[in-house]
Design a protein around this motif. Structure first.
Motif, short mmCIF file in Angstrom:
data_model
loop_
_atom_site.label_atom_id
_atom_site.label_comp_id
_atom_site.label_asym_id
_atom_site.label_seq_id
_atom_site.Cartn_x
_atom_site.Cartn_y
_atom_site.Cartn_z
N SER A 1 0.83 -1.20 0.00
CA SER A 1 0.00 0.00 0.00
C SER A 1 0.87 1.26 0.00
N ASN A 2 0.22 2.38 -0.30
CA ASN A 2 0.91 3.69 -0.21
C ASN A 2 1.47 3.89 1.18
N ALA A 3 0.70 3.48 2.18
CA ALA A 3 1.12 3.69 3.57
C ALA A 3 2.44 2.97 3.86
N VAL A 4 2.56 1.74 3.36
CA VAL A 4 3.81 1.00 3.59
C VAL A 4 4.98 1.73 2.94
N VAL A 5 4.79 2.19 1.72
CA VAL A 5 5.87 2.94 1.04
C VAL A 5 6.26 4.14 1.88
N SER A 6 5.29 4.89 2.35
CA SER A 6 5.59 6.08 3.16
C SER A 6 6.29 5.71 4.46
N TYR A 7 5.81 4.67 5.13
CA TYR A 7 6.44 4.24 6.39
C TYR A 7 7.88 3.77 6.16
N VAL A 8 8.10 3.03 5.09
CA VAL A 8 9.46 2.55 4.82
C VAL A 8 10.39 3.72 4.53
N ILE A 9 9.94 4.63 3.70
CA ILE A 9 10.78 5.80 3.37
C ILE A 9 11.06 6.61 4.63
N ALA A 10 10.09 6.67 5.53
CA ALA A 10 10.26 7.42 6.79
C ALA A 10 11.00 6.61 7.85
N ASN A 11 11.40 5.37 7.50
CA ASN A 11 12.10 4.48 8.44
C ASN A 11 11.26 4.21 9.70
N LYS A 12 9.96 4.04 9.48
CA LYS A 12 9.05 3.79 10.60
C LYS A 12 8.16 2.58 10.36
N TYR A 13 8.48 1.75 9.38
CA TYR A 13 7.61 0.62 9.07
C TYR A 13 7.76 -0.45 10.15
N PRO A 14 6.67 -0.83 10.83
CA PRO A 14 6.77 -1.79 11.92
C PRO A 14 6.69 -3.25 11.45
N GLY A 15 6.44 -3.46 10.18
CA GLY A 15 6.27 -4.82 9.67
C GLY A 15 7.59 -5.46 9.25
N ASP A 16 7.49 -6.43 8.37
CA ASP A 16 8.63 -7.20 7.88
C ASP A 16 9.38 -6.38 6.83
N VAL A 17 10.35 -5.60 7.30
CA VAL A 17 11.11 -4.70 6.43
C VAL A 17 11.90 -5.50 5.39
N GLU A 18 12.43 -6.64 5.79
CA GLU A 18 13.24 -7.42 4.86
C GLU A 18 12.39 -7.94 3.69
N ARG A 19 11.14 -8.26 3.97
CA ARG A 19 10.26 -8.71 2.88
C ARG A 19 10.01 -7.56 1.89
N VAL A 20 9.78 -6.36 2.42
CA VAL A 20 9.60 -5.20 1.54
C VAL A 20 10.88 -4.98 0.73
N ALA A 21 12.03 -5.11 1.41
CA ALA A 21 13.31 -4.91 0.72
C ALA A 21 13.45 -5.89 -0.44
N GLU A 22 13.06 -7.15 -0.21
CA GLU A 22 13.17 -8.15 -1.27
C GLU A 22 12.24 -7.82 -2.45
N LYS A 23 11.04 -7.34 -2.13
CA LYS A 23 10.11 -6.96 -3.19
C LYS A 23 10.67 -5.79 -4.00
N VAL A 24 11.23 -4.81 -3.31
CA VAL A 24 11.79 -3.65 -4.00
C VAL A 24 13.00 -4.07 -4.83
N ARG A 25 13.85 -4.90 -4.26
CA ARG A 25 15.04 -5.35 -5.00
C ARG A 25 14.63 -6.10 -6.28
N GLY A 26 13.58 -6.89 -6.19
CA GLY A 26 13.12 -7.62 -7.38
C GLY A 26 12.46 -6.70 -8.39
N ALA A 27 11.59 -5.82 -7.92
CA ALA A 27 10.81 -4.98 -8.82
C ALA A 27 11.61 -3.81 -9.39
N LEU A 28 12.49 -3.23 -8.58
CA LEU A 28 13.17 -2.01 -9.01
C LEU A 28 14.66 -2.17 -9.27
N LEU A 29 15.29 -3.16 -8.66
CA LEU A 29 16.73 -3.30 -8.81
C LEU A 29 17.12 -4.55 -9.60
N GLY A 30 16.14 -5.30 -10.08
CA GLY A 30 16.42 -6.44 -10.95
C GLY A 30 16.99 -7.66 -10.25
#
Length: 130
Positions: free
Chosen positions: A44-73
């Motif tokens: 969600s938009n909220a997760v993106v905002s929380y991650v960018i703000a370094n305040k995401y309380p969820g599984d940050v590593e999972r978000v990182a993996e999704k971003v690495r796959g989708a945006l960093l190849g």
């Protein structure tokens, strides 16, 4: 957004420890918008905002993996389908055994280590969870 770019917000929130994947996420949000980048990574938009703000309380590593796959190849080697984007791999892990095809059934078993097959090392599914 309060007039500050997502990249500037990420630099402020993360400081010198700004990970490459957060930087990529923020730059993509600046290039498109938070909603589009959220859709692209499956959050969600909220997760993106929380991650960018370094305040995401969820599984940050999972978000990182999704971003690495989708945006960093980032790629992984799937024992069933071969090389695939990491974010696609994570999406596949969420899908149950739909009975739609033999490939779907093999993916289901390999992601979970069921039916006498070794669990894929790329799986993030906890042991015993189906």
């Amino acid at each position: 957004m309060n007039g500050q770019s997502y990249h500037a917000k990420a630099k402020t929130a993360w400081g010198d420890a700004l990970p490459d994947w957060v930087q990529a996420l923020a730059e993509e949000a600046d290039r498109t918008n938070a909603r589009r980048v959220a859709e692209r990574i499956g959050y969600s938009n909220a997760v993106v905002s929380y991650v960018i703000a370094n305040k995401y309380p969820g599984d940050v590593e999972r978000v990182a993996e999704k971003v690495r796959g989708a945006l960093l190849g980032a790629k992984v080697m799937c024992p069933v389908m071969g090389e695939m984007d990491r974010d696609y791999c994570l999406d596949q892990q969420k899908i149950g055994d739909t009975g739609a095809s033999s490939v779907r059934a093999r993916l289901y078993r390999h992601c979970r280590g069921l039916g006498g097959v070794e669990k894929c090392p790329n799986s993030r599914i906890p042991e015993g969870q189906r």
